[in-house]
Design an enzyme around this catalytic site. Structure first.
Site, PDB file in Angstrom:
ATOM      1  N   ARG A  94      -4.310  17.568  11.846  1.00 11.41           N
ATOM      2  CA  ARG A  94      -3.533  16.338  12.076  1.00 11.41           C
ATOM      3  C   ARG A  94      -4.213  15.470  13.134  1.00 11.41           C
ATOM      4  O   ARG A  94      -4.083  14.244  13.132  1.00 11.41           O
ATOM      5  CB  ARG A  94      -2.091  16.688  12.478  1.00 11.41           C
ATOM      6  CG  ARG A  94      -1.212  15.476  12.747  1.00 11.41           C
ATOM      7  CD  ARG A  94       0.287  15.760  12.599  1.00 11.41           C
ATOM      8  NE  ARG A  94       0.709  16.924  13.343  1.00 11.41           N
ATOM      9  CZ  ARG A  94       0.875  16.988  14.670  1.00 11.41           C
ATOM     10  NH1 ARG A  94       0.644  15.926  15.410  1.00 11.41           N
ATOM     11  NH2 ARG A  94       1.273  18.097  15.266  1.00 11.41           N
ATOM     12  N   TYR A 141       3.525  -7.123   0.548  1.00 14.32           N
ATOM     13  CA  TYR A 141       3.997  -6.002  -0.268  1.00 14.32           C
ATOM     14  C   TYR A 141       5.445  -5.716   0.134  1.00 14.32           C
ATOM     15  O   TYR A 141       5.737  -5.591   1.336  1.00 14.32           O
ATOM     16  CB  TYR A 141       3.081  -4.793  -0.035  1.00 14.32           C
ATOM     17  CG  TYR A 141       3.570  -3.544  -0.723  1.00 14.32           C
ATOM     18  CD1 TYR A 141       3.823  -3.535  -2.094  1.00 14.32           C
ATOM     19  CD2 TYR A 141       3.789  -2.370  -0.008  1.00 14.32           C
ATOM     20  CE1 TYR A 141       4.281  -2.391  -2.719  1.00 14.32           C
ATOM     21  CE2 TYR A 141       4.238  -1.220  -0.632  1.00 14.32           C
ATOM     22  CZ  TYR A 141       4.484  -1.246  -1.987  1.00 14.32           C
ATOM     23  OH  TYR A 141       4.940  -0.112  -2.618  1.00 14.32           O
ATOM     24  N   ASP A 177      -3.552  -7.179   6.425  1.00 14.02           N
ATOM     25  CA  ASP A 177      -3.540  -6.223   5.321  1.00 14.02           C
ATOM     26  C   ASP A 177      -4.623  -6.685   4.355  1.00 14.02           C
ATOM     27  O   ASP A 177      -4.472  -7.698   3.674  1.00 14.02           O
ATOM     28  CB  ASP A 177      -2.157  -6.221   4.661  1.00 14.02           C
ATOM     29  CG  ASP A 177      -2.069  -5.208   3.527  1.00 14.02           C
ATOM     30  OD1 ASP A 177      -3.128  -4.824   2.994  1.00 14.02           O
ATOM     31  OD2 ASP A 177      -0.945  -4.808   3.164  1.00 14.02           O
ATOM     32  N   LYS A 210      -5.622   1.704  -3.528  1.00 11.61           N
ATOM     33  CA  LYS A 210      -6.060   0.608  -4.396  1.00 11.61           C
ATOM     34  C   LYS A 210      -7.587   0.582  -4.521  1.00 11.61           C
ATOM     35  O   LYS A 210      -8.165   1.534  -4.985  1.00 11.61           O
ATOM     36  CB  LYS A 210      -5.488  -0.705  -3.865  1.00 11.61           C
ATOM     37  CG  LYS A 210      -3.997  -0.613  -3.476  1.00 11.61           C
ATOM     38  CD  LYS A 210      -3.121  -0.274  -4.666  1.00 11.61           C
ATOM     39  CE  LYS A 210      -1.646  -0.340  -4.419  1.00 11.61           C
ATOM     40  NZ  LYS A 210      -1.052   0.554  -3.462  1.00 11.61           N
TER      41      LYS A 210
HETATM   42  N1  LCS Z   1      -0.162  -3.170   1.293  1.00 13.25           N
HETATM   43  C1  LCS Z   1      -0.325  -3.722   0.082  1.00 13.25           C
HETATM   44  C2  LCS Z   1      -0.914  -5.091  -0.033  1.00 13.25           C
HETATM   45  C3  LCS Z   1       0.041  -3.006  -1.050  1.00 13.25           C
HETATM   46  O1  LCS Z   1      -0.166  -3.580  -2.238  1.00 13.25           O
HETATM   47  C4  LCS Z   1       0.601  -1.703  -0.908  1.00 13.25           C
HETATM   48  C5  LCS Z   1       1.032  -0.939  -2.100  1.00 13.25           C
HETATM   49  C6  LCS Z   1       0.771  -1.180   0.371  1.00 13.25           C
HETATM   50  C7  LCS Z   1       0.365  -1.928   1.456  1.00 13.25           C
HETATM   51  C8  LCS Z   1       1.338   0.199   0.597  1.00 13.25           C
HETATM   52  O2  LCS Z   1       0.407   1.140   0.221  1.00 13.25           O
HETATM   53  P1  LCS Z   1       0.733   2.639  -0.288  1.00 13.25           P
HETATM   54  O3  LCS Z   1       1.638   3.256   0.715  1.00 13.25           O
HETATM   55  O4  LCS Z   1       1.406   2.504  -1.614  1.00 13.25           O
HETATM   56  O5  LCS Z   1      -0.600   3.277  -0.347  1.00 13.25           O
HETATM   57  N2  LCS Z   1       1.176  -1.722  -3.234  1.00 13.25           N
HETATM   58  C9  LCS Z   1       1.702  -1.377  -4.387  1.00 13.25           C
HETATM   59  C10 LCS Z   1       1.881  -2.275  -5.433  1.00 13.25           C
HETATM   60  O6  LCS Z   1       1.668  -3.482  -5.397  1.00 13.25           O
HETATM   61  N3  LCS Z   1       2.325  -1.632  -6.474  1.00 13.25           N
HETATM   62  O7  LCS Z   1       2.572  -0.299  -6.183  1.00 13.25           O
HETATM   63  C11 LCS Z   1       2.174  -0.053  -4.824  1.00 13.25           C
END
Ligand code: LCS
Length: 393
Positions: free
Chosen positions: A58, A111, A183, A208
């Site tokens: 961790r 998001y 972001d 992503k």
């Molecule tokens: N920031 C952005 C711009 C995102 O698109 C997402 C997830 C996150 C943060 C959060 O990331 P995660 O915890 O899922 O790794 N975006 C998603 C979307 O547009 N569709 O499903 C997940």
């Protein structure tokens, strides 16, 4: 290897400086929760910081560390902090840098959960927030209050594809002594490196583009300066949102093809955006590469390419969008983005469903907006797929 600073694509392959003792060209998976000490004194020295030996996963792990170092190099930052997910990054940043009574100004189109966790949960601890269209610098300026501490930007924004001027944002933040956070999920460092504009912290949902294969959920924070890195790393550790070594291995493998994947998908994206823009059933298309995008010139200036994400609305609104989503056969009807496979989804009822209807509309997330993440399939197949689905309306 020579110590000469490598180009971006070479850094994808050779960055991070990890050298395996047995000569493995890939970083081995140290699938362990803990590390044995040579002696009690050695254990004490590791804990005091006198010795930089590993202690407990961790806190740090060689597989995770190797991946963190590559992303920090790609973003031109001081250091990377790997986290279990993009939301792990968001909450580490909020917790580490905002206290009771502090205020954050953020992009309205972010998001969904990045916004809803602030409005529903961090607000319970006395953190205030205002969501504005950060693509308009005047809106940022007007939202700043005496207790504003952070300017949080998503550019291009999910799912409106609005673009915020990073140079201008840094200028405003300097005037008001604000921490700037970007972001960078929608661009990846291949297309945009916010730290080079003077932004303090950049983070990613590596679920992503960085991983790119729709098989891992992961995140990372990169700080421009040592001080910020040292502030945030213990928060990740104490929140317990660390990455797992196997997760790090997979993401590290995905990172190697980041540039080729995005370049290939971008070639498809512009063709699809043009096809949709000319289609009689389409009301509008938002893709930074189209001259009709309101910040097309800004995108050209601050991004190295226009990306692979686009949104559109059909003249028939949500019902027509639903027909397209239900009838595509090559694109997959799924949330997430940035992978080699093309995905289609409906933000108002899916990724942004927890954001209030009023806030969604103010942010430009209409009921009819459909989001499309372009993959690396043959573009003819993707266009034929959309054509036949649009014909069903
Ligand atoms: N920031 C952005 C711009 C995102 O698109 C997402 C997830 C996150 C943060 C959060 O990331 P995660 O915890 O899922 O790794 N975006 C998603 C979307 O547009 N569709 O499903 C997940």
């Amino acid at each position: 290897m020579s110590k000469k600073k490598l180009g971006f694509q070479s850094t994808l392959i050779h960055g991070g400086g990890f050298e395996d003792a047995l000569g493995s060209p890939t970083v081995p998976i140290y699938q362990t929760s803990t590390f044995t000490f040579k002696s009690a004194d050695h254990g004490a020295a590791c804990f005091s910081g006198e010795d930089d030996g590993y202690i407990y996963t961790r806190l740090g792990n060689p597989t995770i560390g190797a991946m963190e170092n590559v992303v920090a190099e790609l973003e031109q930052g001081y250091g990377g902090i790997a986290v279990s997910s993009g939301m792990g990054a968001v909450n580490t940043i909020y917790m580490g840098l905002l206290s009771q009574g502090d205020h954050m100004v953020s992009s309205a189109a972010v998001y969904g959960p990045s916004r809803s966790v602030m409005e529903k949960h961090w607000s319970r601890f006395g953190v205030e927030s205002t969501y504005v269209n950060t693509a308009n610098a005047d809106e940022i300026r007007q939202a700043i209050k005496p207790n504003t501490k952070m300017l949080y930007i998503e550019t291009p924004a999910n799912p409106t594809m609005d673009i915020t001027d990073l140079e201008e944002a840094v200028k405003i933040a300097k005037e008001h002594n604000l921490i700037t956070v970007v972001d960078n999920t929608f661009s990846s460092p291949h297309l945009q490196q916010p730290l080079t504009f003077g932004i303090d912290i950049v983070f990613h949902s590596m679920t992503k583009f960085l991983n790119g294969h729709a098989d891992v959920v992961a995140g990372i924070i990169v700080a421009r300066e040592k001080e910020m890195y040292e502030k945030l790393r213990p928060i990740m550790i104490n929140l317990g949102v660390n990455m797992d070594p196997h997760q790090a291995f997979l993401v590290h493998r995905g990172i190697k093809t980041l540039s080729v994947r995005i370049d290939r998908a971008q070639e498809n994206a512009i063709k699809i955006a043009k096809f949709l823009e000319e289609h009689p059933k389409v009301k509008w298309v938002k893709y930074p590469g189209l001259p009709s995008h309101p910040q097309h010139e800004l995108a050209k200036k601050q991004m190295k390419g226009f990306g692979t994400m686009l949104s559109f609305e059909l003249k028939g609104g949500y019902d027509a969008g639903k027909t397209v989503m239900n009838n595509v056969e090559v694109a997959l009807l799924a949330v997430s983005l940035g992978g080699v496979e093309t995905l289609i989804q409906h933000p108002a009822s899916m990724t942004h469903s927890k954001v209030s209807k009023e806030s969604k509309l103010k942010a430009g997330i209409t009921d009819g907006l459909v989001r499309y993440s372009v993959g690396i399939e043959n573009v003819e197949d993707l266009i034929d797929d959309l054509k036949q689905a649009l014909d069903k309306i």
